[in-house]
Design a protein around this motif. Sequence first.
Motif, PDB file in Angstrom:
ATOM      1  N   GLU A 122       0.941  -1.254   0.029  1.00 10.34           N
ATOM      2  CA  GLU A 122       0.013   0.004   0.009  1.00 10.34           C
ATOM      3  C   GLU A 122       0.907   1.417  -0.179  1.00 10.34           C
ATOM      4  OE1 GLU A 122      -3.873  -1.952   2.409  1.00 10.34           O
ATOM      5  OE2 GLU A 122      -2.384  -0.450   3.451  1.00 10.34           O
ATOM      6  N   ASP A 123       2.059   1.243   0.580  1.00 10.53           N
ATOM      7  CA  ASP A 123       3.175   2.175   0.417  1.00 10.53           C
ATOM      8  C   ASP A 123       3.796   2.105  -0.934  1.00 10.53           C
ATOM      9  OD1 ASP A 123       5.306   3.895   0.765  1.00 10.53           O
ATOM     10  OD2 ASP A 123       6.200   2.801   2.151  1.00 10.53           O
ATOM     11  N   PRO A 124       3.455   2.813  -1.801  1.00 12.49           N
ATOM     12  CA  PRO A 124       4.385   2.838  -3.179  1.00 12.49           C
ATOM     13  C   PRO A 124       6.067   2.573  -3.052  1.00 12.49           C
ATOM     14  CG  PRO A 124       3.544   4.986  -2.918  1.00 12.49           C
ATOM     15  CD  PRO A 124       2.805   4.308  -1.633  1.00 12.49           C
ATOM     16  N   ASN A 125       6.462   3.153  -2.072  1.00  9.11           N
ATOM     17  CA  ASN A 125       7.979   3.174  -1.757  1.00  9.11           C
ATOM     18  C   ASN A 125       8.464   1.962  -1.108  1.00  9.11           C
ATOM     19  OD1 ASN A 125       8.113   5.779  -2.745  1.00  9.11           O
ATOM     20  ND2 ASN A 125       7.084   6.682  -0.929  1.00  9.11           N
ATOM     21  N   THR A 126       7.570   1.090  -1.023  1.00  6.86           N
ATOM     22  CA  THR A 126       8.013  -0.098  -0.134  1.00  6.86           C
ATOM     23  C   THR A 126       7.905  -1.433  -1.466  1.00  6.86           C
ATOM     24  OG1 THR A 126       7.368   0.434   2.009  1.00  6.86           O
ATOM     25  CG2 THR A 126       7.633  -1.864   1.337  1.00  6.86           C
ATOM     26  N   THR A 127       9.136  -2.237  -1.608  1.00  6.16           N
ATOM     27  CA  THR A 127       9.031  -3.066  -2.611  1.00  6.16           C
ATOM     28  C   THR A 127       8.917  -4.513  -2.030  1.00  6.16           C
ATOM     29  OG1 THR A 127      11.595  -3.128  -2.441  1.00  6.16           O
ATOM     30  CG2 THR A 127      10.445  -1.869  -4.330  1.00  6.16           C
ATOM     31  N   VAL A 128       8.180  -5.355  -2.474  1.00  4.71           N
ATOM     32  CA  VAL A 128       8.143  -6.601  -1.944  1.00  4.71           C
ATOM     33  C   VAL A 128       8.096  -7.692  -2.944  1.00  4.71           C
ATOM     34  CG1 VAL A 128       6.226  -8.114  -0.778  1.00  4.71           C
ATOM     35  CG2 VAL A 128       6.795  -5.881  -0.111  1.00  4.71           C
ATOM     36  N   LEU A 129       9.026  -8.949  -2.611  1.00  2.51           N
ATOM     37  CA  LEU A 129       8.669  -9.906  -3.528  1.00  2.51           C
ATOM     38  C   LEU A 129       8.094 -11.210  -2.685  1.00  2.51           C
ATOM     39  CD1 LEU A 129       9.664 -11.847  -5.894  1.00  2.51           C
ATOM     40  CD2 LEU A 129      11.846 -12.179  -4.806  1.00  2.51           C
ATOM     41  N   VAL A 130       7.096 -11.713  -3.185  1.00  5.40           N
ATOM     42  CA  VAL A 130       6.645 -13.168  -2.930  1.00  5.40           C
ATOM     43  C   VAL A 130       7.031 -14.219  -3.220  1.00  5.40           C
ATOM     44  CG1 VAL A 130       4.518 -14.474  -2.151  1.00  5.40           C
ATOM     45  CG2 VAL A 130       4.444 -11.962  -1.965  1.00  5.40           C
ATOM     46  N   ALA A 188       7.251  -0.498  12.270  1.00  5.42           N
ATOM     47  CA  ALA A 188       8.871  -0.475  12.728  1.00  5.42           C
ATOM     48  C   ALA A 188       9.511   0.421  11.681  1.00  5.42           C
ATOM     49  CB  ALA A 188       9.204  -1.866  12.538  1.00  5.42           C
ATOM     50  N   TYR A 189       9.097   0.448  10.476  1.00  4.31           N
ATOM     51  CA  TYR A 189       9.740   1.509   9.484  1.00  4.31           C
ATOM     52  C   TYR A 189       9.004   2.683   9.110  1.00  4.31           C
ATOM     53  CZ  TYR A 189      12.338  -2.946   8.824  1.00  4.31           C
ATOM     54  OH  TYR A 189      13.225  -3.973   8.944  1.00  4.31           O
ATOM     55  N   LYS A 190       8.081   3.088   9.966  1.00  3.98           N
ATOM     56  CA  LYS A 190       7.192   4.187   9.859  1.00  3.98           C
ATOM     57  C   LYS A 190       6.896   4.395   8.308  1.00  3.98           C
ATOM     58  CE  LYS A 190       8.762   5.075  13.959  1.00  3.98           C
ATOM     59  NZ  LYS A 190       7.713   4.897  15.118  1.00  3.98           N
ATOM     60  N   ALA A 191       6.443   3.307   7.824  1.00  4.66           N
ATOM     61  CA  ALA A 191       5.785   3.687   6.411  1.00  4.66           C
ATOM     62  C   ALA A 191       4.435   4.135   6.372  1.00  4.66           C
ATOM     63  CB  ALA A 191       5.684   2.004   5.581  1.00  4.66           C
ATOM     64  N   PRO A 192       4.264   5.154   5.465  1.00  3.03           N
ATOM     65  CA  PRO A 192       2.890   5.858   5.597  1.00  3.03           C
ATOM     66  C   PRO A 192       1.953   4.729   4.958  1.00  3.03           C
ATOM     67  CG  PRO A 192       4.265   6.312   3.594  1.00  3.03           C
ATOM     68  CD  PRO A 192       5.112   5.828   4.686  1.00  3.03           C
ATOM     69  N   ILE A 193       0.740   4.727   5.548  1.00  2.00           N
ATOM     70  CA  ILE A 193      -0.333   3.892   4.800  1.00  2.00           C
ATOM     71  C   ILE A 193      -1.257   4.462   3.907  1.00  2.00           C
ATOM     72  CG2 ILE A 193      -2.594   2.535   5.801  1.00  2.00           C
ATOM     73  CD1 ILE A 193      -1.116   2.552   8.438  1.00  2.00           C
ATOM     74  N   SER A 202      -4.205   4.532   0.841  1.00  2.60           N
ATOM     75  CA  SER A 202      -5.588   3.759   0.637  1.00  2.60           C
ATOM     76  C   SER A 202      -5.404   2.389  -0.186  1.00  2.60           C
ATOM     77  CB  SER A 202      -6.503   4.642  -0.084  1.00  2.60           C
ATOM     78  OG  SER A 202      -7.524   3.913  -0.423  1.00  2.60           O
ATOM     79  N   ASN A 203      -5.815   1.276   0.261  1.00  2.00           N
ATOM     80  CA  ASN A 203      -5.827   0.146  -0.333  1.00  2.00           C
ATOM     81  C   ASN A 203      -6.466   0.108  -1.985  1.00  2.00           C
ATOM     82  OD1 ASN A 203      -5.043  -2.702  -0.172  1.00  2.00           O
ATOM     83  ND2 ASN A 203      -7.210  -3.244  -0.142  1.00  2.00           N
ATOM     84  N   ASN A 204      -7.100   1.063  -2.216  1.00  2.00           N
ATOM     85  CA  ASN A 204      -7.672   1.361  -3.561  1.00  2.00           C
ATOM     86  C   ASN A 204      -6.846   2.134  -4.351  1.00  2.00           C
ATOM     87  OD1 ASN A 204      -9.932  -0.593  -3.201  1.00  2.00           O
ATOM     88  ND2 ASN A 204     -10.847   1.243  -2.242  1.00  2.00           N
ATOM     89  N   THR A 205      -5.640   2.724  -4.010  1.00  2.00           N
ATOM     90  CA  THR A 205      -4.805   3.693  -4.668  1.00  2.00           C
ATOM     91  C   THR A 205      -3.570   3.059  -5.555  1.00  2.00           C
ATOM     92  OG1 THR A 205      -5.495   5.322  -3.240  1.00  2.00           O
ATOM     93  CG2 THR A 205      -3.382   6.040  -4.562  1.00  2.00           C
ATOM     94  N   ALA A 206      -3.626   3.300  -6.603  1.00  2.00           N
ATOM     95  CA  ALA A 206      -2.352   2.540  -7.432  1.00  2.00           C
ATOM     96  C   ALA A 206      -1.093   3.632  -7.227  1.00  2.00           C
ATOM     97  CB  ALA A 206      -2.768   2.541  -8.657  1.00  2.00           C
ATOM     98  N   GLY A 207       0.156   3.203  -6.793  1.00  2.00           N
ATOM     99  CA  GLY A 207       1.119   4.078  -6.326  1.00  2.00           C
ATOM    100  C   GLY A 207       1.922   4.259  -7.650  1.00  2.00           C
ATOM    101  N   PRO A 208       2.812   5.102  -7.686  1.00  2.00           N
ATOM    102  CA  PRO A 208       3.848   5.282  -8.880  1.00  2.00           C
ATOM    103  C   PRO A 208       4.890   4.095  -8.509  1.00  2.00           C
ATOM    104  CG  PRO A 208       4.215   6.759  -7.273  1.00  2.00           C
ATOM    105  CD  PRO A 208       3.076   6.124  -6.744  1.00  2.00           C
ATOM    106  N   ALA A 209       5.513   4.059  -9.744  1.00  2.00           N
ATOM    107  CA  ALA A 209       6.697   3.013  -9.765  1.00  2.00           C
ATOM    108  C   ALA A 209       7.500   3.328  -8.687  1.00  2.00           C
ATOM    109  CB  ALA A 209       7.516   3.113 -11.122  1.00  2.00           C
ATOM    110  N   SER A 210       8.039   2.301  -7.912  1.00  2.00           N
ATOM    111  CA  SER A 210       9.147   2.359  -6.924  1.00  2.00           C
ATOM    112  C   SER A 210      10.433   3.098  -7.010  1.00  2.00           C
ATOM    113  CB  SER A 210       9.225   1.062  -6.385  1.00  2.00           C
ATOM    114  OG  SER A 210      10.393   1.071  -5.266  1.00  2.00           O
ATOM    115  N   GLN A 211      10.489   4.020  -6.233  1.00  2.00           N
ATOM    116  CA  GLN A 211      11.809   4.836  -6.477  1.00  2.00           C
ATOM    117  C   GLN A 211      13.004   3.935  -5.778  1.00  2.00           C
ATOM    118  OE1 GLN A 211      12.227   7.800  -8.391  1.00  2.00           O
ATOM    119  NE2 GLN A 211       9.907   6.726  -8.793  1.00  2.00           N
ATOM    120  N   THR A 212      12.622   3.065  -4.992  1.00  2.00           N
ATOM    121  CA  THR A 212      13.822   2.190  -4.276  1.00  2.00           C
ATOM    122  C   THR A 212      14.258   0.908  -4.995  1.00  2.00           C
ATOM    123  OG1 THR A 212      12.060   0.997  -2.977  1.00  2.00           O
ATOM    124  CG2 THR A 212      12.798   2.885  -2.055  1.00  2.00           C
ATOM    125  N   ASN A 213      13.595   0.967  -6.131  1.00  2.00           N
ATOM    126  CA  ASN A 213      13.997  -0.354  -6.915  1.00  2.00           C
ATOM    127  C   ASN A 213      13.891  -0.082  -8.308  1.00  2.00           C
ATOM    128  OD1 ASN A 213      14.468  -2.939  -7.717  1.00  2.00           O
ATOM    129  ND2 ASN A 213      12.362  -3.768  -7.239  1.00  2.00           N
TER     130      ASN A 213
END
Length: 679
Positions: free
Chosen positions: A65-73, A627-632, A634-645
């Motif tokens: 939900e935080d567009p600046n957080t990258t996740v791999l499953v 733990a990482y103070k990530a902003p929350i 909205s679950n229905n919002t599409a974030g921009p491309a990650s800047q961290t990856n």
Amino acid sequence: MWSNKLLLTTIASLLLQTNAHTPYQYSQALRARIYVTQSTVADSYDFVIAGGGLAGLVIASRLTEDPNTTVLVLEAGATGDAVGDSINPPVGTYYNSLVGTSYDWQHVTTPQQNAAGRTIRWPRGKVLGGSTAINGMYYVRPSDIEVEAWKGMLNSDNAAGLWGWDNLYAAMKKSETFTPPTPDVETTGNIQFNAQSYGAAGPLHVSYPGFMLSVVGNWTPSLEAIGIATAADPANGKNFGGFVSAVSINPTNWTRAYSKSAYIDPLPPRSNLDILVSATVTRIIFNGNNTSGDQIASGVEFATSATGTKNTVKVNKEVIVTGGALGSPNVLMHSGVGPKDVLDAAGVPVVVNLPGVGQHLQDHLAAPVVWQSKVETAGDIHASNSAFSKQAQTMSFINSAIAYINASTLFDNVAEFEAGIANAFNTSVQSLVHSQSSEVIDGYKAIYSATQNFVTQGVGLIELLLSINAPGSITIQAALQHPYSQGRVYINSSSAFDPIVIDPQYFSHPADVVVMREGIKLVRQLGSAAPISNALGAETFPGPGVSSDQDIETWLAGIVSTEFHPQATCSMLPRSQGGVVNANLQVYGLANVRVADSSVFPLSFSAHLAAPTYGLAETAAEIIKNAYKAPIISNNTAGPASQTNPSKGKNNALAFATWSKKETILATIALAGIIMLVC
């Protein structure tokens, strides 16, 4: 605001301008963007989630939900899209099951000495969504007494603020959108519920089948006839007594609701979330330690097969292990985290000697009593192959009439039963624990003590379940909910592709077979009570020839099987009690690895584990975000491309950045149309 007609007209017009792509095709394209291949997976992610089951997909969805957080499953199984006909119709769980296929891990136990030397099948979902894609869809919460007892065992300053009934209850409600049953289903099934006890805006649909049979309506009156009250509000921590449970079903189209369909499939484009299927985690890689001496995870190794190339993805922040009660200890032990004797024997170098990994295993055992049926059952309807049997609402019927019973109902002399349990414990505690570790033994004692307190409280020692999915017969099962027997899982090989060894130690504590025996007697008493007795013919299994206590116990040893609820193998307990994770789900001795799934529950619940595990996963996501103070967002919002990856997506033909302006607008409008049509 646009009218529905204008919106649909615009969608249709734009579709015609682009080679008649359909909204369905665009939804598939949006969904497919989440899946990557070994050639398109990025070099590193903030979080790598080991396991795409129930908890893994919930946490992945929430973290991104935080567009600046990258996740791999990383998921060992397939997406499941190719077998939607088995997954999506609820009736498929009985007549078109994936159990025994490549979508099932096909686990088996070791020979069980006290269960007639049998090996017992333990099916678990090997597919995105894990066992929620193949289970029976019961949505049953534990009692508040059990959850409060768990919190009381944690001995942690953080526990009060994270766990306990109020917190887990809120987290479960966050995951849900509840829809009441139709008036006809409610009346026919004699269903009682309180809509205020459920969530109203979560991703997971919770409701009731669209079709109900009259024999289900006989359930609670028959229980009342033998002194078992109806639970009027079982979702509110008071599940003691009889009720017809809610189920994980989407009433908009009468399909299974599970973690993939709820938390992943509906997502708008998220360039910060990648899912790689057919990728088995072989180990977590560590690189040094922090100032506290805890090992730091720097990457995760994975492969597609035992002989395939091993690949490594770097971890910027944390590894989150979500493989369930079998998969999570498997990952830890193959990473060198676990009991030293086990790791040495398997040829795995020890990184952290953590004796509790794989220990404290608890499971629900079940056994059936079967009668001939005098009324039409769901099995009869299915066997007819009629047009009615193939309607979506008819195919949505699944069994969910249950009851939770304590020792006060099972035993005439509860004090004698309690004394027998205590005597067995005091004289043979060492033999009841398959570990030489004093920490693990102390953990068994703590779990035993908490379980003893449930004997006469409003907590189910036995669960009763009504089953009417077989033609011509009606079954009532008894299922053990608080086993005094504990087992373990362990590895005996250095290859993560070799099966984990499962030894639940069924009936190692004599109290368990006594509880099950009395449960079978109660099932027969219920079968003789009106009005359900009017629907039952002769008992066909085990039959009247099995009647004495010894007869029943011998029969049980040869017939009991799992109720598919293993837990506690990475218990959230103090390290001094064989615990594996603390109240923040952090693995002891590791700086940046958490376990967040049903393996962390140290106490067996009188419940089906999906509901509390959804609550656990929602809580885990909040713990990690905080733990990482990530902003929350909205679950229905599409974030921009990650800047961290920045390397992600360079070779992905479906990358959002490569879409034309018209395609982007079209996909957005089409998605809006889909949402309007199906929600």
